[in-house]
Write a protein that holds these residues in place. Structure first.
Motif, PDB file in Angstrom:
ATOM      1  N   PRO A  86       0.839  -1.205   0.000  1.00 42.24           N
ATOM      2  CA  PRO A  86       0.000   0.000   0.000  1.00 42.24           C
ATOM      3  C   PRO A  86       0.868   1.247   0.000  1.00 42.24           C
ATOM      4  CG  PRO A  86       0.058  -0.977   2.190  1.00 42.24           C
ATOM      5  CD  PRO A  86       0.776  -1.930   1.286  1.00 42.24           C
ATOM      6  N   ARG A  87       0.343   2.330  -0.569  1.00 42.88           N
ATOM      7  CA  ARG A  87       1.131   3.555  -0.724  1.00 42.88           C
ATOM      8  C   ARG A  87       0.276   4.776  -0.414  1.00 42.88           C
ATOM      9  NH1 ARG A  87       3.009   2.932  -6.822  1.00 42.88           N
ATOM     10  NH2 ARG A  87       3.277   5.185  -6.511  1.00 42.88           N
ATOM     11  N   HIS A  88       0.972   5.858  -0.102  1.00 40.92           N
ATOM     12  CA  HIS A  88       0.315   7.155   0.075  1.00 40.92           C
ATOM     13  C   HIS A  88       0.486   8.063  -1.145  1.00 40.92           C
ATOM     14  CE1 HIS A  88      -1.017   6.495   4.063  1.00 40.92           C
ATOM     15  NE2 HIS A  88       0.122   6.686   4.697  1.00 40.92           N
ATOM     16  N   ASP A  89       1.461   7.752  -1.993  1.00 43.63           N
ATOM     17  CA  ASP A  89       1.836   8.675  -3.068  1.00 43.63           C
ATOM     18  C   ASP A  89       1.177   8.306  -4.404  1.00 43.63           C
ATOM     19  OD1 ASP A  89       3.293   6.312  -3.180  1.00 43.63           O
ATOM     20  OD2 ASP A  89       5.048   7.274  -4.078  1.00 43.63           O
ATOM     21  N   ARG A  90      -0.150   8.421  -4.462  1.00 40.50           N
ATOM     22  CA  ARG A  90      -0.878   8.195  -5.700  1.00 40.50           C
ATOM     23  C   ARG A  90      -1.657   9.467  -6.053  1.00 40.50           C
ATOM     24  NH1 ARG A  90      -0.622   2.552  -6.435  1.00 40.50           N
ATOM     25  NH2 ARG A  90      -0.562   1.318  -4.509  1.00 40.50           N
ATOM     26  N   ASP A  91      -2.220   9.493  -7.256  1.00 43.54           N
ATOM     27  CA  ASP A  91      -3.046  10.623  -7.685  1.00 43.54           C
ATOM     28  C   ASP A  91      -4.477  10.359  -7.195  1.00 43.54           C
ATOM     29  OD1 ASP A  91      -4.088  12.865  -8.885  1.00 43.54           O
ATOM     30  OD2 ASP A  91      -4.142  11.980 -10.903  1.00 43.54           O
ATOM     31  N   TRP A  92      -4.753  10.807  -5.967  1.00 45.91           N
ATOM     32  CA  TRP A  92      -6.001  10.450  -5.311  1.00 45.91           C
ATOM     33  C   TRP A  92      -7.178  11.290  -5.814  1.00 45.91           C
ATOM     34  CZ3 TRP A  92      -5.046   6.083  -3.175  1.00 45.91           C
ATOM     35  CH2 TRP A  92      -3.824   5.841  -2.526  1.00 45.91           C
ATOM     36  N   ALA A  93      -8.370  10.701  -5.727  1.00 46.61           N
ATOM     37  CA  ALA A  93      -9.602  11.440  -6.003  1.00 46.61           C
ATOM     38  C   ALA A  93      -9.727  12.582  -5.002  1.00 46.61           C
ATOM     39  CB  ALA A  93     -10.810  10.513  -5.919  1.00 46.61           C
ATOM     40  N   ASP A  94     -10.431  13.645  -5.398  1.00 45.14           N
ATOM     41  CA  ASP A  94     -10.502  14.856  -4.574  1.00 45.14           C
ATOM     42  C   ASP A  94     -11.023  14.586  -3.167  1.00 45.14           C
ATOM     43  OD1 ASP A  94      -9.534  16.518  -6.577  1.00 45.14           O
ATOM     44  OD2 ASP A  94     -11.530  16.919  -7.386  1.00 45.14           O
ATOM     45  N   ASP A  95     -12.028  13.711  -3.041  1.00 44.04           N
ATOM     46  CA  ASP A  95     -12.680  13.528  -1.742  1.00 44.04           C
ATOM     47  C   ASP A  95     -11.879  12.677  -0.769  1.00 44.04           C
ATOM     48  OD1 ASP A  95     -13.186  11.390  -3.479  1.00 44.04           O
ATOM     49  OD2 ASP A  95     -15.009  10.811  -2.421  1.00 44.04           O
ATOM     50  N   VAL A  96     -10.787  12.064  -1.242  1.00 46.96           N
ATOM     51  CA  VAL A  96      -9.899  11.303  -0.345  1.00 46.96           C
ATOM     52  C   VAL A  96      -8.442  11.732  -0.538  1.00 46.96           C
ATOM     53  CG1 VAL A  96     -11.387   9.285  -0.056  1.00 46.96           C
ATOM     54  CG2 VAL A  96      -9.860   9.413  -2.046  1.00 46.96           C
ATOM     55  N   ALA A  97      -8.260  12.950  -1.026  1.00 45.84           N
ATOM     56  CA  ALA A  97      -6.912  13.422  -1.354  1.00 45.84           C
ATOM     57  C   ALA A  97      -6.060  13.671  -0.119  1.00 45.84           C
ATOM     58  CB  ALA A  97      -7.002  14.699  -2.182  1.00 45.84           C
ATOM     59  N   HIS A  98      -6.706  13.989   1.016  1.00 46.59           N
ATOM     60  CA  HIS A  98      -5.967  14.308   2.236  1.00 46.59           C
ATOM     61  C   HIS A  98      -6.362  13.350   3.361  1.00 46.59           C
ATOM     62  CE1 HIS A  98      -4.452  17.982   0.436  1.00 46.59           C
ATOM     63  NE2 HIS A  98      -5.684  18.268   0.059  1.00 46.59           N
ATOM     64  N   MET A  99      -5.421  13.076   4.231  1.00 48.07           N
ATOM     65  CA  MET A  99      -5.671  12.193   5.367  1.00 48.07           C
ATOM     66  C   MET A  99      -5.873  13.022   6.632  1.00 48.07           C
ATOM     67  SD  MET A  99      -3.090   8.990   4.692  1.00 48.07           S
ATOM     68  CE  MET A  99      -4.170   7.859   5.578  1.00 48.07           C
ATOM     69  N   LEU A 100      -6.696  12.502   7.507  1.00 48.95           N
ATOM     70  CA  LEU A 100      -6.987  13.172   8.764  1.00 48.95           C
ATOM     71  C   LEU A 100      -5.721  13.270   9.620  1.00 48.95           C
ATOM     72  CD1 LEU A 100      -9.243  14.298  10.647  1.00 48.95           C
ATOM     73  CD2 LEU A 100      -9.472  11.969  11.548  1.00 48.95           C
ATOM     74  N   ILE A 197      -9.406   6.904   6.686  1.00 44.17           N
ATOM     75  CA  ILE A 197     -10.438   7.350   7.616  1.00 44.17           C
ATOM     76  C   ILE A 197     -10.794   8.791   7.258  1.00 44.17           C
ATOM     77  CG2 ILE A 197     -11.017   7.922  10.016  1.00 44.17           C
ATOM     78  CD1 ILE A 197     -10.851   4.995   9.707  1.00 44.17           C
ATOM     79  N   VAL A 198     -12.056   9.008   6.915  1.00 46.51           N
ATOM     80  CA  VAL A 198     -12.536  10.343   6.588  1.00 46.51           C
ATOM     81  C   VAL A 198     -13.303  10.897   7.787  1.00 46.51           C
ATOM     82  CG1 VAL A 198     -14.058  11.705   5.097  1.00 46.51           C
ATOM     83  CG2 VAL A 198     -12.664   9.871   4.125  1.00 46.51           C
ATOM     84  N   ALA A 199     -12.963  12.117   8.210  1.00 43.45           N
ATOM     85  CA  ALA A 199     -13.755  12.853   9.197  1.00 43.45           C
ATOM     86  C   ALA A 199     -14.404  14.001   8.441  1.00 43.45           C
ATOM     87  CB  ALA A 199     -12.884  13.380  10.326  1.00 43.45           C
ATOM     88  N   ALA A 200     -15.725  14.108   8.533  1.00 43.86           N
ATOM     89  CA  ALA A 200     -16.416  15.077   7.679  1.00 43.86           C
ATOM     90  C   ALA A 200     -17.620  15.669   8.385  1.00 43.86           C
ATOM     91  CB  ALA A 200     -16.860  14.410   6.375  1.00 43.86           C
ATOM     92  N   ASP A 201     -18.038  16.819   7.880  1.00 47.05           N
ATOM     93  CA  ASP A 201     -19.268  17.463   8.319  1.00 47.05           C
ATOM     94  C   ASP A 201     -20.457  16.674   7.774  1.00 47.05           C
ATOM     95  OD1 ASP A 201     -21.533  19.634   8.028  1.00 47.05           O
ATOM     96  OD2 ASP A 201     -20.028  20.526   9.345  1.00 47.05           O
ATOM     97  N   GLU A 202     -21.577  16.666   8.517  1.00 40.56           N
ATOM     98  CA  GLU A 202     -22.761  15.951   8.042  1.00 40.56           C
ATOM     99  C   GLU A 202     -23.290  16.525   6.735  1.00 40.56           C
ATOM    100  OE1 GLU A 202     -24.795  13.846  11.912  1.00 40.56           O
ATOM    101  OE2 GLU A 202     -25.749  15.642  11.094  1.00 40.56           O
ATOM    102  N   ASN A 203     -23.160  17.852   6.549  1.00 40.93           N
ATOM    103  CA  ASN A 203     -23.610  18.459   5.300  1.00 40.93           C
ATOM    104  C   ASN A 203     -22.813  17.964   4.102  1.00 40.93           C
ATOM    105  OD1 ASN A 203     -25.827  20.269   5.846  1.00 40.93           O
ATOM    106  ND2 ASN A 203     -24.393  21.463   7.077  1.00 40.93           N
TER     107      ASN A 203
END
Length: 339
Positions: A86-100, A197-203
């Motif tokens: 597994p890797r961190h250095d890929r061209d990620w989709a916008d909604d998972v581009a950053h890690m918490l 792990i995504v942390a997000a607003d309910e909206n």
């Protein structure tokens, strides 16, 4: 005597077929080549096991070398499979581009990269990553959410935490898709995706499901003490920090959005049993109900009916009171939360 003679052949056949099929899928999902070349490699991979089975069945073939070739191919396959990391250095989709990025100092939690996108459609959205601070002493509630998109047996599992000041934060274990990549449950068995792990607003994370994606969402109030709420909340942060430190693959069976909730729940109740509803996640709320963690005094059918938030969400296009609107009529939700 006949059974003793046939049983080893049956075991050999099952192992050979199983390894051939597994290897075929592994090659399909992992080989970075064109489709036709991938198919050609899979066909070549399957020839030795097919010949081995034919010889075991007593068919006359000139491929006496096939069992040895299959063993050698299996060794090469195992070495190649173990080399996939597994890797961190890929061209990620916008909604998972950053890690918490969590930082905990006593009751104060500082979170970097909390997602708060404004979704109009699945492909039309405003990108917003925020830094937020929360006080664990003000943590007052947790809700289990199940979002259905492919029938009653499969759902995405999320947990939303509520604070005394009215703010809410949702945690979700998700596949970390590369740009242009689509989810595949089968691919999730073959190291196709990393985990995030995504942390997000309910909206963001709930509203996109009820509005942009057209999924059917259910919300259930969890009956947890303040110390239990804190332990589960910090459990998500702990997992997020671990994933940031060391990437891991998503696995459809053993490491998914439901198993993490089960793992954290076992910290509160180590005797919780394994259950088929951990795999068939659409029935996970029923499992939680059976263990007394949902609002008491109601049947599960009543909790499910009252917890279906989809229509309430769609009737309101204003984002300011989205969290209050979807909780109207949900058993266990205090009236003060809705004012």
């Amino acid at each position: 005597m006949f059974f003793l003679h046939v049983a080893p052949l049956i075991v050999l056949a099952l192992l050979t077929v199983g390894l051939a099929v597994w290897g075929g899928f592994a090659l399909w999902y992992q080989l970075p080549v064109t489709t036709w070349l991938r198919i050609a490699v899979i066909v070549l991979w399957c020839l030795p096991p097919a010949a081995t089975l034919a010889q075991a069945a007593g068919l006359s073939l000139s491929w006496g070398w096939s069992p040895l070739v299959f063993v050698l191919a299996g060794i090469v396959m195992a070495g190649w499979w173990c080399s996939i990391r597994p890797r961190h250095d890929r061209d990620w989709a916008d909604d998972v581009a950053h890690m918490l990025v969590p930082q905990v100092q006593g009751d104060l939690v500082q979170l970097g990269n909390v997602r708060n996108f404004a979704w109009r459609t699945e492909t039309d959205y405003d990108i917003r990553w925020e830094s937020r601070q929360y006080d664990l002493a003000q943590l007052v509630s947790a809700d289990l959410l199940l979002s259905y998109w492919m029938g009653p047996a499969i759902a995405h599992t999320l947990v939303s935490f509520g604070f005394a000041d009215g703010r809410r934060l949702v945690f979700s274990l998700e596949i970390r898709r590369e740009r242009g990549e689509a989810f595949s449950a089968l691919g999730g068995f073959f190291r196709k995706f990393e985990t995030v792990i995504v942390a997000a607003d309910e909206n963001d994370i709930i509203r996109t499901r009820t509005h942009a994606r057209g999924e059917d969402v259910y919300l259930y109030r969890l009956q947890l003490r303040p110390d239990q709420l804190r332990k589960v909340f910090l459990g998500y942060l702990e997992r997020a920090a671990q994933l940031r430190e060391r990437p891991r693959f998503y696995n459809t069976l053993t490491s998914n959005c439901t198993t993490i909730v089960f793992e954290l729940a076992r910290r509160l109740s180590p005797a919780l049993p394994l259950d088929y509803r951990l795999l068939l996640s659409g029935y996970f709320a029923d499992y939680v109900f059976d263990h007394g963690v949902l609002t008491p005094g109601y049947s599960f059918a009543q909790l499910r009916q009252s917890g279906r938030i989809t229509q309430r969400a769609l009737q309101n296009d204003m984002q300011d009171d989205y969290s209050k609107r979807i909780r109207q009529g949900v058993p266990g939700v205090d009236a003060a939360e809705l004012r």
